[in-house]
Design an enzyme around this catalytic site. Structure first.
Site, PDB file in Angstrom:
ATOM      1  N   CYS A   2     -26.182  49.342 -47.161  1.00  0.00           N
ATOM      2  CA  CYS A   2     -25.960  49.179 -48.601  1.00  0.00           C
ATOM      3  C   CYS A   2     -25.704  47.720 -48.957  1.00  0.00           C
ATOM      4  O   CYS A   2     -25.228  46.938 -48.139  1.00  0.00           O
ATOM      5  CB  CYS A   2     -24.760  49.983 -49.039  1.00  0.00           C
ATOM      6  SG  CYS A   2     -24.810  51.682 -48.516  1.00  0.00           S
ATOM      7  N   ARG A  27     -31.895  44.818 -46.562  1.00  0.00           N
ATOM      8  CA  ARG A  27     -30.904  45.559 -45.778  1.00  0.00           C
ATOM      9  C   ARG A  27     -31.265  47.036 -45.651  1.00  0.00           C
ATOM     10  O   ARG A  27     -30.705  47.737 -44.812  1.00  0.00           O
ATOM     11  CB  ARG A  27     -29.522  45.437 -46.432  1.00  0.00           C
ATOM     12  CG  ARG A  27     -29.016  44.015 -46.474  1.00  0.00           C
ATOM     13  CD  ARG A  27     -27.896  43.868 -47.463  1.00  0.00           C
ATOM     14  NE  ARG A  27     -26.656  44.444 -46.994  1.00  0.00           N
ATOM     15  CZ  ARG A  27     -25.668  43.767 -46.448  1.00  0.00           C
ATOM     16  NH1 ARG A  27     -25.786  42.470 -46.293  1.00  0.00           N
ATOM     17  NH2 ARG A  27     -24.562  44.358 -46.054  1.00  0.00           N
ATOM     18  N   TRP A  74     -27.835  53.146 -49.109  1.00  0.00           N
ATOM     19  CA  TRP A  74     -28.530  53.759 -47.976  1.00  0.00           C
ATOM     20  C   TRP A  74     -27.746  55.037 -47.684  1.00  0.00           C
ATOM     21  O   TRP A  74     -26.596  54.979 -47.244  1.00  0.00           O
ATOM     22  CB  TRP A  74     -28.505  52.804 -46.786  1.00  0.00           C
ATOM     23  CG  TRP A  74     -29.330  53.238 -45.619  1.00  0.00           C
ATOM     24  CD1 TRP A  74     -30.671  53.049 -45.430  1.00  0.00           C
ATOM     25  CD2 TRP A  74     -28.862  53.931 -44.446  1.00  0.00           C
ATOM     26  NE1 TRP A  74     -31.059  53.582 -44.229  1.00  0.00           N
ATOM     27  CE2 TRP A  74     -29.981  54.125 -43.605  1.00  0.00           C
ATOM     28  CE3 TRP A  74     -27.624  54.410 -44.032  1.00  0.00           C
ATOM     29  CZ2 TRP A  74     -29.893  54.774 -42.369  1.00  0.00           C
ATOM     30  CZ3 TRP A  74     -27.532  55.058 -42.806  1.00  0.00           C
ATOM     31  CH2 TRP A  74     -28.659  55.226 -41.990  1.00  0.00           C
ATOM     32  N   ASN A  98     -19.735  49.840 -49.568  1.00  0.00           N
ATOM     33  CA  ASN A  98     -20.494  49.831 -48.310  1.00  0.00           C
ATOM     34  C   ASN A  98     -19.598  50.425 -47.238  1.00  0.00           C
ATOM     35  O   ASN A  98     -18.401  50.128 -47.224  1.00  0.00           O
ATOM     36  CB  ASN A  98     -20.825  48.410 -47.850  1.00  0.00           C
ATOM     37  CG  ASN A  98     -21.887  47.766 -48.686  1.00  0.00           C
ATOM     38  OD1 ASN A  98     -22.425  48.379 -49.594  1.00  0.00           O
ATOM     39  ND2 ASN A  98     -22.176  46.505 -48.388  1.00  0.00           N
ATOM     40  N   GLY A  99     -20.170  51.186 -46.318  1.00  0.00           N
ATOM     41  CA  GLY A  99     -19.369  51.726 -45.220  1.00  0.00           C
ATOM     42  C   GLY A  99     -19.080  53.195 -45.418  1.00  0.00           C
ATOM     43  O   GLY A  99     -19.779  53.885 -46.164  1.00  0.00           O
ATOM     44  N   GLU A 476     -39.280  48.141 -26.003  1.00  0.00           N
ATOM     45  CA  GLU A 476     -39.267  47.442 -27.290  1.00  0.00           C
ATOM     46  C   GLU A 476     -40.572  47.699 -28.049  1.00  0.00           C
ATOM     47  O   GLU A 476     -40.570  47.894 -29.265  1.00  0.00           O
ATOM     48  CB  GLU A 476     -39.038  45.937 -27.055  1.00  0.00           C
ATOM     49  CG  GLU A 476     -39.253  45.023 -28.245  1.00  0.00           C
ATOM     50  CD  GLU A 476     -38.313  45.259 -29.421  1.00  0.00           C
ATOM     51  OE1 GLU A 476     -37.403  46.095 -29.329  1.00  0.00           O
ATOM     52  OE2 GLU A 476     -38.512  44.597 -30.470  1.00  0.00           O
ATOM     53  N   LYS A 480     -40.746  49.331 -31.737  1.00  0.00           N
ATOM     54  CA  LYS A 480     -41.416  48.667 -32.878  1.00  0.00           C
ATOM     55  C   LYS A 480     -42.450  49.598 -33.490  1.00  0.00           C
ATOM     56  O   LYS A 480     -42.554  49.707 -34.708  1.00  0.00           O
ATOM     57  CB  LYS A 480     -42.124  47.370 -32.447  1.00  0.00           C
ATOM     58  CG  LYS A 480     -41.284  46.167 -32.169  1.00  0.00           C
ATOM     59  CD  LYS A 480     -40.734  45.465 -33.378  1.00  0.00           C
ATOM     60  CE  LYS A 480     -39.324  45.924 -33.640  1.00  0.00           C
ATOM     61  NZ  LYS A 480     -38.278  45.192 -32.995  1.00  0.00           N
ATOM     62  N   GLU A 483     -40.742  52.436 -35.450  1.00  0.00           N
ATOM     63  CA  GLU A 483     -40.100  51.947 -36.683  1.00  0.00           C
ATOM     64  C   GLU A 483     -41.122  51.700 -37.788  1.00  0.00           C
ATOM     65  O   GLU A 483     -40.897  52.043 -38.930  1.00  0.00           O
ATOM     66  CB  GLU A 483     -39.423  50.600 -36.414  1.00  0.00           C
ATOM     67  CG  GLU A 483     -38.113  50.661 -35.696  1.00  0.00           C
ATOM     68  CD  GLU A 483     -37.428  49.293 -35.684  1.00  0.00           C
ATOM     69  OE1 GLU A 483     -37.919  48.400 -34.973  1.00  0.00           O
ATOM     70  OE2 GLU A 483     -36.435  49.123 -36.373  1.00  0.00           O
ATOM     71  N   HIS A 499     -42.726  61.367 -12.189  1.00  0.00           N
ATOM     72  CA  HIS A 499     -41.567  62.266 -12.150  1.00  0.00           C
ATOM     73  C   HIS A 499     -41.462  63.108 -13.422  1.00  0.00           C
ATOM     74  O   HIS A 499     -40.395  63.608 -13.753  1.00  0.00           O
ATOM     75  CB  HIS A 499     -40.288  61.460 -11.911  1.00  0.00           C
ATOM     76  CG  HIS A 499     -40.333  60.716 -10.617  1.00  0.00           C
ATOM     77  ND1 HIS A 499     -40.225  61.348  -9.396  1.00  0.00           N
ATOM     78  CD2 HIS A 499     -40.542  59.407 -10.342  1.00  0.00           C
ATOM     79  CE1 HIS A 499     -40.341  60.453  -8.419  1.00  0.00           C
ATOM     80  NE2 HIS A 499     -40.539  59.259  -8.979  1.00  0.00           N
ATOM     81  N   LYS A 599     -31.339  47.172 -42.251  1.00  0.00           N
ATOM     82  CA  LYS A 599     -31.368  45.939 -41.454  1.00  0.00           C
ATOM     83  C   LYS A 599     -30.082  45.767 -40.667  1.00  0.00           C
ATOM     84  O   LYS A 599     -30.105  45.368 -39.511  1.00  0.00           O
ATOM     85  CB  LYS A 599     -31.598  44.735 -42.379  1.00  0.00           C
ATOM     86  CG  LYS A 599     -31.701  43.407 -41.642  1.00  0.00           C
ATOM     87  CD  LYS A 599     -32.956  43.339 -40.796  1.00  0.00           C
ATOM     88  CE  LYS A 599     -33.079  42.059 -40.002  1.00  0.00           C
ATOM     89  NZ  LYS A 599     -34.040  42.233 -38.892  1.00  0.00           N
TER      90      LYS A 599
HETATM   91  C1  AGP Z   1     -34.983  46.507 -34.491  1.00  0.00           C
HETATM   92  O1  AGP Z   1     -36.273  46.352 -34.924  1.00  0.00           O
HETATM   93  C2  AGP Z   1     -34.094  47.299 -35.305  1.00  0.00           C
HETATM   94  N1  AGP Z   1     -34.378  47.477 -36.633  1.00  0.00           N
HETATM   95  C3  AGP Z   1     -32.786  47.757 -34.756  1.00  0.00           C
HETATM   96  O2  AGP Z   1     -33.026  48.451 -33.580  1.00  0.00           O
HETATM   97  C4  AGP Z   1     -31.749  46.652 -34.495  1.00  0.00           C
HETATM   98  O3  AGP Z   1     -32.167  45.848 -33.442  1.00  0.00           O
HETATM   99  C5  AGP Z   1     -30.386  47.294 -34.218  1.00  0.00           C
HETATM  100  O4  AGP Z   1     -29.985  48.047 -35.328  1.00  0.00           O
HETATM  101  C6  AGP Z   1     -29.325  46.286 -33.858  1.00  0.00           C
HETATM  102  O5  AGP Z   1     -29.103  45.395 -34.894  1.00  0.00           O
HETATM  103  P1  AGP Z   1     -28.322  44.043 -34.668  1.00  0.00           P
HETATM  104  O6  AGP Z   1     -29.131  43.204 -33.742  1.00  0.00           O
HETATM  105  O7  AGP Z   1     -28.212  43.450 -36.037  1.00  0.00           O
HETATM  106  O8  AGP Z   1     -26.996  44.399 -34.083  1.00  0.00           O
END
Ligand code: AGP
Length: 604
Positions: A2, A27, A74, A98-99, A476, A480, A483, A499, A599
């Site tokens: 948020c 965000r 959010w 927020n939170g 990774e 990606k 996401e 396995h 974010k």
């Molecule tokens: C990566 O593409 C992400 N959107 C997500 O996994 C991110 O890396 C994770 O939430 C950790 O965030 P930070 O590095 O701000 O702690």
């Protein structure tokens, strides 16, 4: 997650609030709203979805007033509906948040006994209800907020506005950051300095437990013990709040193409004279074990670094995702360096894990991209990721800079522990200094990568494989792709294939194999052969020597420049990012703000 903004202005604030919220879009959010106080009356407008929907509402139903607060939500408690969107109001109070308020159910029950009932599903509304209740009992806004904040459990940033008070906003911070902006006869509040950048570069960051009483004349801050607190005004460097696509279609591509530059910057900062250079407190002659904790992409950079710390420095290294680590209560032995890696520096789980280790580890270090973040401030040592503002929700340049700095840190450890000679160490740094160039060459392959991505895009599931340091690269790559394109993807250490996951292989399954021609190449290729033998559709990402040796039978090959073992996972991250980007382009998804993602994940 948020975003919060507030303005006590000299002009109509609704356009300013929407503009500031736009700067917080990165965000992640699924509804938005603003409230103003005008002629002593509170009023609000809210809308589900993107900010353009809120702007439409405001066109048809403008919101006058020179004092206002705004929010991008959010969803956590309750779906993304107009009724659940912030600001939340009760009587003379409206609030954005927020939170998470953990005890909101308990508070709701208590308030129900006084006939105060909610109209939304949110935890936030309870804050407005409780404050209104305190005011109904005769407390002024200031005392009412102090009483409310004292009753709340959880992590939050709050911003209040009151009926009849056109020169007052009250902000409270516990767990989620808030910045107070100073203007000329105007004052602002934002969840970060980026939101406030067009209005001011003079910012005061609230500390944990602070409550700020903001008027156009300035701000008065009290700390958690309700004593007057002096907090510095800092000048924000323009580069740190710049949000600009620089001619790119998306922030993500801009950030992917910035990688050679920011990696060069990290190499310049952490290896200025051909050898790694880190603060003296990171003394690896005394460190006997490294514990690394992070989430998401940061976790994969830690997993890669584990190979480096163990192989290059002979240092035992443990890596965990923060959400597991914080409740695992791991025993901590003397000589432990606890290292927390986070782009945002605000990830709730990583911050909680850091706080757990604070009393236990010898040194707590943070590797963070936001210098003013909670992790940067609470760690004993904060190392800067130096990637510049990363706006795209999917992390790219922060990842490769994390890897670059962690590789240098492992070399530093190896050197200090006498595992590497100075000449060997210099040789590795020399190799790494070639990275920006190798990255530039790799980025010229974008056209070819886009074609590969287009062939992958129709798949419903994709498997990524790698061995050694290429295993976290595969993880990774899968993250990606998930996401950005919403295609299901999984990654396996290629040796683990037989396995279980080999059962998935058939003619319809695309398999992407990361296999630079390194000492594990033959092993990875054997696993790749097992896939080919079962008609899996293999895309091989390798270098020229690897392509010569193992292209047969693969449906596509991507040939990257040859790189040292230390550089290869950094270089291979680029095609991983571009495959995800172009698959998402082919599928038409929201690349910079993928659905459901935020974010900076400031809730548990
Ligand atoms: C990566 O593409 C992400 N959107 C997500 O996994 C991110 O890396 C994770 O939430 C950790 O965030 P930070 O590095 O701000 O702690």
């Amino acid at each position: 997650m948020c975003g919060i903004v507030g303005v006590l202005g000299d002009h109509e604030v609704a356009p300013l609030l929407v503009e500031a919220l736009k700067r917080l879009e990165y965000r992640g959010y699924d509804s938005a709203g603003i409230a103003t106080v005008y002629k002593s009356r509170l009023d609000r407008r809210r809308a589900v979805g993107k900010l353009v929907n809120l702007s439409d509402v405001l066109v048809h139903n403008p919101l006058p007033g020179k004092a206002g607060i705004g929010h991008t939500r959010w969803a956590t408690h309750g779906a993304a509906t107009e009724g659940n969107a912030h600001p939340h109001s009760c009587g003379p109070v409206t609030v954005v948040h927020n939170g998470i308020i953990e005890n909101f159910r308990e508070l709701r029950e208590k308030l129900a006994a006084h006939g105060i009932t909610p109209s939304s599903e949110t935890d936030t509304e309870t804050v407005a209800m409780l404050t209104a209740h305190h005011m109904a009992q005769g407390l002024q806004p200031r005392e009412a907020v102090m009483a409310t904040v004292a009753a709340l459990h959880g992590a939050f940033a709050l911003l209040f506005l009151f009926e009849g008070e056109e020169d007052l906003m009250i902000a409270a911070r516990k767990g989620s950051p808030l910045a107070i902006g100073h203007g000329k006869g105007e004052m602002y509040v934002g969840s970060d300095a980026i939101a406030l950048a067009p209005m001011t570069d003079q910012v005061t960051y609230l500390e944990e437990g602070d409550i700020a009483f903001v008027s156009r004349a300035g701000v008065e801050i009290i700390d958690a013990a309700h004593n007057r607190a002096n907090r510095d005004i800092v000048r924000i460097e323009p580069g740190t709040t710049l949000i600009d696509k620089a001619g790119h279609k998306h922030f993500m591509t801009k950030e992917i193409f910035e990688q050679p530059t920011v990696v060069a910057e990290a190499l310049g900062r952490y290896a200025p004279a051909g050898l790694p250079s880190f603060p003296d407190r990171l003394d690896f002659t005394k460190i006997t074990r490294v514990v690394m904790v992070a989430c998401g992409t940061g976790y994969y950079s830690c997993l890669t670094a584990k190979y480096w710390f163990e192989q290059i420095a002979g240092l035992p290294c443990e890596v965990d995702v923060a959400s597991e680590f914080r409740y695992r209560e791991p025993p901590v032995t003397p000589g432990t360096l606890a290292l927390f890696v986070s782009q945002s520096g605000e990830t709730a789980d990583t911050l909680a894990a850091l706080r757990y280790m604070k009393e236990k580890a010898d040194i707590v270090a943070g590797l963070v991209n936001v210098g003013t973040s909670s992790i940067a401030r609470e760690a004993d040592i904060a190392l800067a990721i130096l990637a510049g503002v990363e706006v795209s929700v999917a992390s790219t340049k922060a990842y490769t800079n994390q890897l670059t700095i962690l590789a240098l840190l492992a070399l530093h450890a190896g050197r200090q522990r006498g595992v590497l000679t100075e000449a060997q160490c210099r040789g590795h740094v020399e190799d790494m200094k070639r990275l920006p160039d190798l990255m530039r060459q790799t980025l010229t392959l974008e056209g070819k990568i886009a074609k590969i991505a287009e062939t992958l895009a129709p798949a419903t599931s994709i498997l990524f494989l790698g061995r050694g340091v290429m295993y976290p690269t595969a993880l990774e790559a899968a993250l990606k792709l998930k996401e950005l394109s919403y295609i299901h993807a999984e990654a396996y250490a290629s040796g683990e294939l037989k396995h279980g996951p080999i059962a998935l292989i058939d003619r319809s399954l695309p398999v992407v194999v990361f296999a630079p021609h390194d000492r594990l190449f033959e092993k990875t290729v054997s696993n790749m052969q097992e896939v080919l033998a079962r008609h899996g559709q293999v895309t091989l990402i390798t270098d020229a020597e690897g392509a010569r040796a193992a292209s047969e039978g693969t449906v596509a090959q991507l040939v990257l420049p040859a790189a040292s073992e230390l550089c290869a996972p950094i270089l291979h991250a680029l095609p991983a990012q571009l495959i995800a980007y172009h698959a998402a382009m082919a599928k038409g998804t929201d690349i910079d703000q993928p659905r459901n993602l935020a974010k900076s994940v400031t809730v548990e």
